[in-house]
Design a protein around this motif. Structure first.
Motif, short mmCIF file in Angstrom:
data_model
loop_
_atom_site.label_atom_id
_atom_site.label_comp_id
_atom_site.label_asym_id
_atom_site.label_seq_id
_atom_site.Cartn_x
_atom_site.Cartn_y
_atom_site.Cartn_z
N ALA A 1 0.83 -1.13 0.08
CA ALA A 1 -0.07 -0.19 -0.09
C ALA A 1 1.07 1.12 -0.12
CB ALA A 1 -0.98 -0.04 1.03
N GLU A 2 1.85 1.23 0.60
CA GLU A 2 2.78 2.32 0.93
C GLU A 2 3.51 2.53 -0.53
OE1 GLU A 2 5.59 2.34 4.08
OE2 GLU A 2 3.91 3.32 5.62
N LEU A 3 3.97 1.54 -1.21
CA LEU A 3 4.47 1.40 -2.55
C LEU A 3 3.49 2.20 -3.65
CD1 LEU A 3 6.74 0.99 -4.72
CD2 LEU A 3 5.76 -1.52 -4.95
N VAL A 4 2.17 1.78 -3.52
CA VAL A 4 1.15 2.35 -4.32
C VAL A 4 1.11 4.06 -4.02
CG1 VAL A 4 -1.51 2.33 -4.67
CG2 VAL A 4 -0.22 0.41 -4.45
N ILE A 5 1.04 4.38 -2.73
CA ILE A 5 0.91 5.72 -2.38
C ILE A 5 2.24 6.62 -3.01
CG2 ILE A 5 0.94 7.54 -0.59
CD1 ILE A 5 -0.51 5.32 1.13
N ARG A 6 3.28 6.06 -2.94
CA ARG A 6 4.61 6.53 -3.36
C ARG A 6 4.55 6.53 -4.95
NH1 ARG A 6 7.48 3.86 1.16
NH2 ARG A 6 7.71 5.60 2.77
N SER A 7 4.06 5.51 -5.64
CA SER A 7 4.00 5.60 -7.11
C SER A 7 2.95 6.40 -7.64
CB SER A 7 3.62 4.26 -7.37
OG SER A 7 4.38 3.17 -7.20
N ALA A 8 1.80 6.68 -6.92
CA ALA A 8 0.79 7.73 -7.22
C ALA A 8 1.27 9.23 -7.34
CB ALA A 8 -0.47 7.51 -6.38
N ILE A 9 2.27 9.50 -6.07
CA ILE A 9 2.85 10.59 -5.94
C ILE A 9 3.78 10.93 -6.83
CG2 ILE A 9 4.48 11.93 -4.17
CD1 ILE A 9 2.96 10.39 -1.81
N ALA A 10 4.72 9.92 -7.21
CA ALA A 10 5.60 9.98 -8.32
C ALA A 10 5.29 10.12 -9.46
CB ALA A 10 6.62 9.00 -8.03
N GLU A 11 3.96 9.57 -9.94
CA GLU A 11 3.34 9.80 -11.13
C GLU A 11 2.93 11.49 -11.35
OE1 GLU A 11 1.31 8.91 -14.84
OE2 GLU A 11 2.53 7.74 -13.68
N GLN A 12 2.07 11.88 -10.38
CA GLN A 12 1.78 13.40 -10.41
C GLN A 12 2.95 14.31 -10.54
OE1 GLN A 12 1.78 16.17 -7.93
NE2 GLN A 12 3.13 15.08 -6.77
N GLY A 13 4.25 13.71 -10.26
CA GLY A 13 5.45 14.67 -10.02
C GLY A 13 6.23 14.34 -11.47
N GLY A 14 5.65 13.59 -12.14
CA GLY A 14 6.19 13.61 -13.59
C GLY A 14 7.19 12.02 -13.72
N LEU A 15 7.34 11.66 -12.78
CA LEU A 15 8.03 10.17 -12.77
C LEU A 15 7.16 8.97 -13.39
CD1 LEU A 15 10.67 8.47 -12.32
CD2 LEU A 15 9.82 7.92 -10.21
N LEU B 1 12.36 10.25 -3.43
CA LEU B 1 12.67 11.73 -3.74
C LEU B 1 11.41 12.50 -4.06
CD1 LEU B 1 15.89 11.20 -5.99
CD2 LEU B 1 15.67 11.90 -3.75
N HIS B 2 10.43 11.75 -4.83
CA HIS B 2 9.12 12.54 -5.09
C HIS B 2 8.21 12.76 -3.68
CE1 HIS B 2 10.38 11.94 -9.30
NE2 HIS B 2 9.53 12.75 -9.52
N GLU B 3 8.38 11.67 -3.23
CA GLU B 3 7.54 11.77 -1.55
C GLU B 3 8.11 12.93 -0.73
OE1 GLU B 3 7.03 9.72 2.50
OE2 GLU B 3 7.91 8.29 0.89
N ILE B 4 9.30 13.14 -0.85
CA ILE B 4 10.10 13.93 0.07
C ILE B 4 9.61 15.46 -0.39
CG2 ILE B 4 12.34 15.04 0.35
CD1 ILE B 4 13.32 12.34 0.75
#
Length: 304
Positions: free
Chosen positions: A143-157, A271-274
């Motif tokens: 679940a935390e990987l999903v959250i971080r992936s969603a954050i990174a996606e909106q950040g351009g990764l 990095l994107h989460e930070i």
């Protein structure tokens, strides 16, 4: 050094103290308790008081201009089925409220998702989240990987389904503009960057950090060539190369260095989460994260 944010009783009526590791001295710490803006705890209790309320809160975030669309073809005309799913009148795709969205990457209830978002916001460890929510530790990690992936996606990764996890990661530059933190991939290769004689660099574990470079406060890289000065993996001392780095960039680097055993897959996500955490320090992190999880996942995104 630790500091207490506040006490949060979960909907299970248990209590725990939330602590964050303070990697910097007090004068350099920016995300103080007074700076954290979050969903009022009474509103949180209301949301998690029943699965119906939690589901309604999340499903409303899946609407576009107040309407529910087919997640596959974006058509507006839908039929409601007896099992509460919907069917698109155009492509005949059958789906439920969270089909095709980040939320659907794990089989968690709406209440569990909202509780996990709250604990993730407060930096509670995965093992403690698993204990508080009575979940398997692997489920929490996913679940935390999903959250971080969603954050990174909106950040351009974008992690594409055809990408190799062993492929070399780009070098990232970190900078702040108008109190906003930006972490951006560079097009230059490792060899070209680290061959520069005026670029001071050092390693901690498999992470490499440098001094200022072309407008960036520092460069960050994962598992670069081992031609740089080694430092003891367990030391928390800040390297002299960071003497000129201040503000958000120093906070971000210190937070990254507080993590242990970072994998190549986790590195760009962290990095994107930070950056996401810092840039939302005066906004509602809980609601913003829920918004991201209710977005549609691009078709070619690497599975979490």
């Amino acid at each position: 050094m630790f500091f207490t944010i506040f006490w949060v009783p979960l909907h299970t009526l248990t209590f725990f103290e939330v602590r964050l590791r303070d990697p910097l001295s007090p004068e350099n710490h920016f995300l103080t308790p007074e700076a954290l803006h979050t969903l009022p705890i009474t509103n949180y209790y209301h949301l998690v008081s029943s699965e119906v309320r939690a589901h309604r809160y999340l499903s409303r975030k899946c609407l576009e201009n107040g309407r529910r669309l087919c997640p596959k073809c974006r058509h507006r005309k839908l039929y409601r089925l007896s099992d509460k799913r919907r069917r698109c009148a155009k492509c005949r795709y059958t789906f439920h409220d969270f089909s095709g969205r980040w939320l659907n990457r794990t089989r968690l209830s709406a209440v569990s998702w909202l509780s996990l978002i709250k604990l993730f916001e407060l930096d509670v460890s995965p093992s403690q989240i698993a204990a508080e929510l009575d979940l398997n530790i692997k489920t929490v990690g996913r679940a935390e990987l999903v959250i971080r992936s969603a954050i990174a996606e909106q950040g351009g990764l974008r992690l594409r389904s055809g990408d190799s996890l062993d492929a070399p990661l780009p070098v990232f530059g970190i900078r702040d503009v108008n109190d906003k933190l930006f972490i951006e991939p560079l097009s230059e290769k490792y060899e070209n960057l680290f061959a520069a004689t005026d670029l001071k660099s050092f390693r901690k574990g498999r992470l490499l950090y440098t001094s200022r470079y072309n407008g960036y406060a520092a460069l960050l890289a994962y598992s670069p060539p081992r031609n740089t000065a080694e430092i003891t993996p367990n030391t928390n001392a800040m390297h002299p190369a960071f003497a000129s780095i201040q503000g958000p960039c120093l906070w971000a680097i210190a937070r990254l260095r507080s993590y242990h055993s970072i994998s190549s897959r986790q590195f760009p996500l962290l990095l994107h989460e930070i950056a996401f955490r810092y840039n939302l320090k005066n906004e509602d992190f809980f609601d913003a994260t829920a918004d991201l999880l209710c977005r549609l996942v691009p078709d070619d995104t690497f599975p979490c």
